[in-house]
Scaffold this active site. Structure first.
Site, PDB file in Angstrom:
ATOM      1  N   TRP A 105      31.386  60.135  84.321  1.00 39.06           N
ATOM      2  CA  TRP A 105      32.107  60.346  85.582  1.00 39.06           C
ATOM      3  C   TRP A 105      33.072  61.517  85.529  1.00 39.06           C
ATOM      4  CZ3 TRP A 105      29.558  58.857  89.377  1.00 39.06           C
ATOM      5  CH2 TRP A 105      28.783  57.701  89.318  1.00 39.06           C
ATOM      6  N   ASP A 174      41.418  59.342  87.185  1.00 34.93           N
ATOM      7  CA  ASP A 174      40.476  58.421  87.815  1.00 34.93           C
ATOM      8  C   ASP A 174      40.580  57.078  87.096  1.00 34.93           C
ATOM      9  OD1 ASP A 174      38.314  56.954  88.720  1.00 34.93           O
ATOM     10  OD2 ASP A 174      36.787  58.400  88.106  1.00 34.93           O
ATOM     11  N   LYS A 198      35.487  47.612  91.730  1.00 38.05           N
ATOM     12  CA  LYS A 198      35.422  47.104  90.365  1.00 38.05           C
ATOM     13  C   LYS A 198      36.391  45.925  90.193  1.00 38.05           C
ATOM     14  CE  LYS A 198      33.268  51.092  89.262  1.00 38.05           C
ATOM     15  NZ  LYS A 198      31.873  51.239  88.877  1.00 38.05           N
TER      16      LYS A 198
END
Length: 368
Positions: A105, A174, A198
């Site tokens: 990511w 992030d 999540k």
């Protein structure tokens, strides 16, 4: 998929939600607070939704001890949208930014950022993720608009055990897969963002927490819906938001608060991940985690079955046998292979105990 009442969901996201939250949503689905309408049917400017929106903002600030000089915003577009939003909001300050690639990511974030300015990789992209180079080897640009990293790589199972030192350059992080799983000092960051799907809700909303002095510097090409300053001015109702996602997220935030807050989530996270790592260690390489011990994630735990490199036939059988026990979404990301167990806040300690029990039984049956 089997008996949904007893399903054990170890998926990486969208992920398991607390069952009591789902039951509450179910009870209000057709008529929110006896209004005769579902929340999904209500105006985003109705008093009902405005209260939900404000409560979500306030509860995030309370749970994370957000200082007064920070703003919270909710945007759409998922993580990839946020990658672009970060660059368009902050990179224009100097035209360059520092990025640390530790997995899938953060590498995707670099691709987005390169569209809007110059990216300096503070260390070479690793051929094989699983380690964070020592900070003494990093090459930081003192003129960078910001320093960017991914605190927990969902695909690769790498989690930062510390906050990097950037000598005054604002840090953008992030935290999509580990926000609300451990205490953090918000004042160390310029911007924290994360998708809700999540640990804090369903897909559809990204939260961002931004230091006020970094607002108002977006590039002219930045769409209004991605301009953190514009969204903040409208309290995240600049346009029609993902109302149902925010509604469910607010309930999950209340669930976290009711269950001891972030401090208790952190304790449970360590307890859950510890017993799974112990099972992998005690298997004497029947199960193997390829991540360096000093940066193994508490949240997303990749492992191979049948030896360090994995036995694909045995791994396929592992998944079949797991599903017979109502354990789902244990297959690793297609780019990595193997297995991956995601232990988000809604995943209980008891869920992980059952997974470990199955792993030991499977090893006994198939160990050569």
């Amino acid at each position: 998929m089997g008996n949904s009442q007893s399903a054990l969901n170890f998926g990486a996201g969208p992920a398991k939600l607390p069952r009591e939250v789902l039951a509450e949503v179910q009870g209000e689905l057709l008529s929110y607070r006896n209004s005769g309408m579902s929340l999904m049917e209500m105006s985003h400017r109705s008093k009902e939704y405005m209260q939900i929106n404000q409560s979500a903002h306030d509860t995030i600030k309370q749970l994370l001890n957000v200082p007064d000089n920070y703003k919270t915003v909710f945007i759409q577009g998922g993580g990839i949208g946020a990658f672009a939003a970060v660059a368009m909001n902050f990179m224009g300050r100097t035209g360059t930014a520092d990025y640390a690639i530790t997995g899938t990511w953060s590498a995707r974030a670099v691709k987005e950022a390169q569209k809007y300015g110059t990216v300096n990789l503070v260390f070479p992209k690793p051929d094989k993720p699983g380690n964070i180079p020592d900070p003494s080897t990093w090459t930081l640009n003192p003129e960078a608009s910001y320093f960017y990293y991914c605190d927990n790589e969902t695909v690769d199972g790498v989690e930062f055990p510390y906050i990097p030192e950037t000598n005054g350059v604002p840090i953008v992080v992030d935290m999509s897969s580990n926000i609300m799983t451990r205490k953090i000092d918000i004042s160390k960051f310029g911007c924290i963002f994360g998708g809700a799907q999540k640990n804090i809700g369903p897909a559809g909303v990204v939260i961002a927490i931004i230091r006020e002095d970094l607002l108002g510097t977006a590039m002219k090409i930045c769409p209004s819906v991605f301009d953190f300053n514009e969204v903040s001015k409208q309290n995240s109702i600049l346009n029609t938001p993902a109302t149902f996602s925010v509604y469910v997220m607010e309930k999950v935030l209340q669930w976290i608060k009711k269950n001891g807050g972030v401090e208790c989530m952190e304790k449970e996270s360590l307890r859950k991940s510890s017993i799974l790592y112990e099972a992998i260690r005690d298997s004497k390489d029947f199960y193997n985690c390829p991540i360096n011990k000093n940066c193994r994630s508490r949240i997303n735990i990749p492992f191979r079955v049948g030896g360090p490199q994995g036995d694909e036939a045995l791994e396929a059988k592992f998944l079949i046998e797991a599903e017979k026990r109502y354990m789902y979404q244990l297959k690793g990301h297609r780019s990595v292979g193997g297995m991956r167990a995601s232990l988000y806040n809604a995943t209980t300690y008891e869920d992980v105990v059952l997974l470990v029990k199955f792993m030991k039984e499977f090893q006994t049956q198939h160990c050569k």
